[in-house]
Write a protein that holds these residues in place. Structure first.
Motif, PDB file in Angstrom:
ATOM      1  N   LEU A 403       0.830  -1.205   0.000  1.00  0.00           N
ATOM      2  CA  LEU A 403       0.000   0.000   0.000  1.00  0.00           C
ATOM      3  C   LEU A 403       0.863   1.254   0.000  1.00  0.00           C
ATOM      4  CD1 LEU A 403      -2.690   1.469   0.196  1.00  0.00           C
ATOM      5  CD2 LEU A 403      -2.636   1.119   2.670  1.00  0.00           C
ATOM      6  N   TRP A 404       1.886   1.267   0.843  1.00  0.00           N
ATOM      7  CA  TRP A 404       2.775   2.438   0.931  1.00  0.00           C
ATOM      8  C   TRP A 404       3.500   2.669  -0.394  1.00  0.00           C
ATOM      9  CZ3 TRP A 404       3.131   6.782   3.000  1.00  0.00           C
ATOM     10  CH2 TRP A 404       4.334   7.458   3.185  1.00  0.00           C
ATOM     11  N   GLN A 405       3.951   1.587  -1.022  1.00  0.00           N
ATOM     12  CA  GLN A 405       4.627   1.720  -2.313  1.00  0.00           C
ATOM     13  C   GLN A 405       3.676   2.250  -3.377  1.00  0.00           C
ATOM     14  OE1 GLN A 405       7.867   1.496  -2.899  1.00  0.00           O
ATOM     15  NE2 GLN A 405       8.122   1.078  -0.705  1.00  0.00           N
ATOM     16  N   LYS A 406       2.410   1.854  -3.300  1.00  0.00           N
ATOM     17  CA  LYS A 406       1.410   2.348  -4.248  1.00  0.00           C
ATOM     18  C   LYS A 406       1.178   3.834  -4.047  1.00  0.00           C
ATOM     19  CE  LYS A 406      -3.176   1.190  -6.045  1.00  0.00           C
ATOM     20  NZ  LYS A 406      -4.370   0.296  -5.891  1.00  0.00           N
ATOM     21  N   THR A 418       7.996  16.056  -4.387  1.00  0.00           N
ATOM     22  CA  THR A 418       7.079  15.666  -3.312  1.00  0.00           C
ATOM     23  C   THR A 418       7.307  14.207  -2.936  1.00  0.00           C
ATOM     24  OG1 THR A 418       5.446  17.249  -4.144  1.00  0.00           O
ATOM     25  CG2 THR A 418       4.662  15.567  -2.608  1.00  0.00           C
ATOM     26  N   HIS A 419       7.530  13.377  -3.936  1.00  0.00           N
ATOM     27  CA  HIS A 419       7.837  11.961  -3.668  1.00  0.00           C
ATOM     28  C   HIS A 419       9.108  11.825  -2.844  1.00  0.00           C
ATOM     29  CE1 HIS A 419      10.140   8.300  -4.793  1.00  0.00           C
ATOM     30  NE2 HIS A 419       8.999   7.706  -4.543  1.00  0.00           N
ATOM     31  N   ALA A 420      10.143  12.640  -3.166  1.00  0.00           N
ATOM     32  CA  ALA A 420      11.403  12.574  -2.427  1.00  0.00           C
ATOM     33  C   ALA A 420      11.201  12.933  -0.961  1.00  0.00           C
ATOM     34  CB  ALA A 420      12.433  13.504  -3.064  1.00  0.00           C
ATOM     35  N   LEU A 421      10.311  13.881  -0.692  1.00  0.00           N
ATOM     36  CA  LEU A 421      10.017  14.262   0.691  1.00  0.00           C
ATOM     37  C   LEU A 421       9.247  13.158   1.409  1.00  0.00           C
ATOM     38  CD1 LEU A 421       8.877  17.939  -0.008  1.00  0.00           C
ATOM     39  CD2 LEU A 421      10.990  17.274   1.132  1.00  0.00           C
ATOM     40  N   LEU A 422       8.193  12.664   0.752  1.00  0.00           N
ATOM     41  CA  LEU A 422       7.312  11.684   1.384  1.00  0.00           C
ATOM     42  C   LEU A 422       8.022  10.350   1.609  1.00  0.00           C
ATOM     43  CD1 LEU A 422       4.434  11.096   2.401  1.00  0.00           C
ATOM     44  CD2 LEU A 422       3.856  10.349   0.078  1.00  0.00           C
ATOM     45  N   SER A 423       8.968   9.999   0.736  1.00  0.00           N
ATOM     46  CA  SER A 423       9.622   8.693   0.842  1.00  0.00           C
ATOM     47  C   SER A 423      10.458   8.558   2.105  1.00  0.00           C
ATOM     48  CB  SER A 423      10.504   8.455  -0.383  1.00  0.00           C
ATOM     49  OG  SER A 423      11.533   9.430  -0.455  1.00  0.00           O
ATOM     50  N   GLN A 424      10.745   9.676   2.772  1.00  0.00           N
ATOM     51  CA  GLN A 424      11.476   9.614   4.042  1.00  0.00           C
ATOM     52  C   GLN A 424      10.556   9.336   5.226  1.00  0.00           C
ATOM     53  OE1 GLN A 424      14.723   9.579   3.844  1.00  0.00           O
ATOM     54  NE2 GLN A 424      14.402   9.850   1.647  1.00  0.00           N
ATOM     55  N   GLY A 425       9.250   9.306   4.973  1.00  0.00           N
ATOM     56  CA  GLY A 425       8.290   9.017   6.031  1.00  0.00           C
ATOM     57  C   GLY A 425       8.000   7.538   6.124  1.00  0.00           C
ATOM     58  N   LYS A 426       7.245   7.156   7.147  1.00  0.00           N
ATOM     59  CA  LYS A 426       6.857   5.769   7.381  1.00  0.00           C
ATOM     60  C   LYS A 426       5.339   5.684   7.512  1.00  0.00           C
ATOM     61  CE  LYS A 426      11.178   4.509   7.698  1.00  0.00           C
ATOM     62  NZ  LYS A 426      11.822   3.707   6.654  1.00  0.00           N
ATOM     63  N   PHE A 427       4.752   4.754   6.786  1.00  0.00           N
ATOM     64  CA  PHE A 427       3.312   4.530   6.895  1.00  0.00           C
ATOM     65  C   PHE A 427       3.016   3.828   8.228  1.00  0.00           C
ATOM     66  CE2 PHE A 427      -0.251   1.563   6.253  1.00  0.00           C
ATOM     67  CZ  PHE A 427      -1.259   2.485   6.020  1.00  0.00           C
ATOM     68  N   ILE A 428       2.129   4.454   9.049  1.00  0.00           N
ATOM     69  CA  ILE A 428       1.792   3.889  10.357  1.00  0.00           C
ATOM     70  C   ILE A 428       0.474   3.135  10.290  1.00  0.00           C
ATOM     71  CG2 ILE A 428       1.244   4.432  12.751  1.00  0.00           C
ATOM     72  CD1 ILE A 428       3.116   6.822  12.522  1.00  0.00           C
TER      73      ILE A 428
END
Length: 504
Positions: A403-406, A418-428
């Motif tokens: 799901l996170w990869q999608k 925006t992807h570069a910023l978000l990719s440093q986060g973690k899906f909780i």
């Protein structure tokens, strides 16, 4: 006279001097010899492959006072003036800086004027794809019905951006990238002309790095010559380009395949401390993995990008340790890392994580580095006697990962930064139409930027498309003392302590 760059000094002045574009040269020479030149040409192809040079040779040939077999003499007044850039009837236009409708209207008025010095007026419009739609429309009528004394030569590196209405009014020639041998052969002649002593491996390294463009190759040669002088080795070229050699890459991959995390981290640190760029290291690794993949299937027939002939034995040893699927996954990881490193401040961290992720994929014997210790964090595992994750928990983790990869892929399609910023986060997790995304404290910048309206709206659009309904977004800080963070406590209440955790 001031110093001229090598690519300017060695620009072809006659068709016979052009490297690698034999079919195009022959077609144009035949047209010139038989006086069957078209009124408009479109030269398309990669940079540094001879588009502008051939355009100038055509301009000389049609205005030469004594041409021979379609070749300009380079001796008459017209040829000399064109070579010096003082010929009034050959006009070069840079479309990147003259891209508006006013410039094209001005050109349309001037083409009506008869030649002042020569037989034909030649307009060479470089990077023509940069023209605006209005400018293309202004140029269109002139291309369709030009005066008999005018020839247009349009040059572009992006032919897909040229309107079909323009293409249909031109003869189109597609320039190819030059081969390794063609570039190396020309570099050897240039080095001999200047009395340079180049190692053969150094010449071929420059030729490879030019990526099919002779101008780029000559520019690199010029740069190395200025740095080192007449005696030039392969190491000198590596130093100037800021890249590592194939032996380093081979040893680095050996460490990855043997799951020697300490060695991998040490080698990356050594390269970075020597001034190498993290993004360049990732890119070099991509090239090496590509060479390994080709060698695995083609053997000695493979056309290598970074591996030299003396070091093929490394590929021979490594090809049996990895399968194709794992190699392709590793390539995707490193290629994605190259893109992410463009926009990230934590370059070293991202590079190390990419190599550790690649280690898991390429290793032929998956397992922990140290018995009872977590591979990524070094945390001790509870001695429960069970090392495998329960089936349900594993399925949930896999589902969350997919799901996170999608989500990340959807954001990347809309905006890469925006992807570069978000990719440093973690899906909780998701609860009551609220999605929780965590950032470690070291990524405060990424969290704050994601909270800005523009980036948040992009993420909201992607989420709405995936879940078929709008979701509220909560960005949470995660740190080593996450229980002191109120937002994390709230997330733990929703999802459970086993879900809300730090994962590198």
């Amino acid at each position: 006279m001031s110093y001229l760059a090598l690519y300017r000094v060695h620009r072809p002045q006659r068709f016979e001097e052009v490297v690698g574009q034999d079919k195009i040269v022959k077609a144009l020479q035949n047209a010139l010899r038989e006086d069957r030149l078209s009124h408009a040409y479109l030269f398309a192809g990669p940079r540094g492959t001879g588009k502008t040079s051939i355009a100038k040779i055509v301009a000389k040939a049609v205005n030469c006072e004594s041409p021979k077999e379609g070749e300009p003499c380079n001796q008459c007044a017209s040829c000399r003036d064109i070579n010096n850039g003082t010929f009034m009837d050959v006009v070069e236009i840079d479309a990147a800086s003259n891209r508006g409708i006013d410039e094209m209207r001005d050109l349309r008025e001037k083409v009506r004027i008869l030649p002042a010095q020569g037989k034909r007026k030649v307009y060479i419009i470089d990077e023509v794809h940069m023209l605006t739609t209005e400018a293309f429309n202004a140029l269109l009528k002139t291309l369709e019905e030009p005066p008999s004394h005018v020839i247009f030569i349009l040059a572009t590196t992006e032919p897909q951006r040229i309107p079909a209405t323009i293409k249909s009014r031109c003869q189109i020639y597609y320039f190819r990238r030059l081969t390794l041998e063609e570039i190396a052969g020309r570099l050897k002649k240039v080095s001999e002309a200047y009395g340079m002593d180049w190692e053969e491996d150094a010449l071929y390294l420059v030729a490879r790095r030019a990526n099919g463009g002779l101008r780029d190759a000559l520019s690199i040669m010029d740069q190395v010559y200025a740095y080192k002088g007449e005696r030039i080795t392969k190491q000198d070229v590596l130093d100037v380009l800021g890249v590592v050699d194939d032996v380093f890459l081979a040893h680095l991959l050996d460490a990855v395949l043997s799951r020697d995390m300490k060695r991998v981290i040490e080698m990356l640190g050594q390269a970075l401390n020597e001034g190498k760029e993290a993004q360049q290291l990732a890119r070099e690794t991509v090239f090496y993995l590509r060479d390994l993949l080709l060698y695995k299937h083609l053997g000695d027939k493979a056309d290598f990008y970074v591996v030299t002939g003396d070091n093929v034995h490394f590929l021979e040893e490594q090809k049996g340790k990895v399968d194709q699927d794992a190699l392709l996954k590793a390539l995707r990881i490193m290629m994605n890392s190259v893109e992410r490193l463009k926009f990230s401040e934590g370059n070293r961290f991202l590079l190390e994580m990419a190599f550790l992720e690649m280690m898991d994929i390429l290793s032929s014997s998956p397992g922990k580095l140290v018995e009872g210790e977590d591979e990524m964090t070094g945390d001790k595992k509870p001695a429960s006697g069970k090392s495998k994750t329960p089936v349900k928990e594993k399925a949930r983790d896999e589902g969350e990962k997919v799901l996170w990869q999608k989500i990340l892929a959807g954001v990347k399609e809309k905006k890469i930064p925006t992807h570069a910023l978000l990719s440093q986060g973690k899906f909780i997790g998701i609860k009551d139409d609220v999605i929780y995304i965590g950032f470690k404290k070291g990524y405060r910048f990424h969290k704050e930027r994601m909270e800005e309206r523009g980036n948040r709206e992009i993420l909201e659009e992607v989420l709405a498309k995936i879940f078929k309904k709008p979701l509220e977004i909560q960005f949470i800080f995660l740190d080593d003392d996450q229980y002191n963070d109120i937002m994390v406590k709230k997330a733990i209440e929703y999802f459970g302590e086993d879900v809300v955790q730090i994962r590198d």
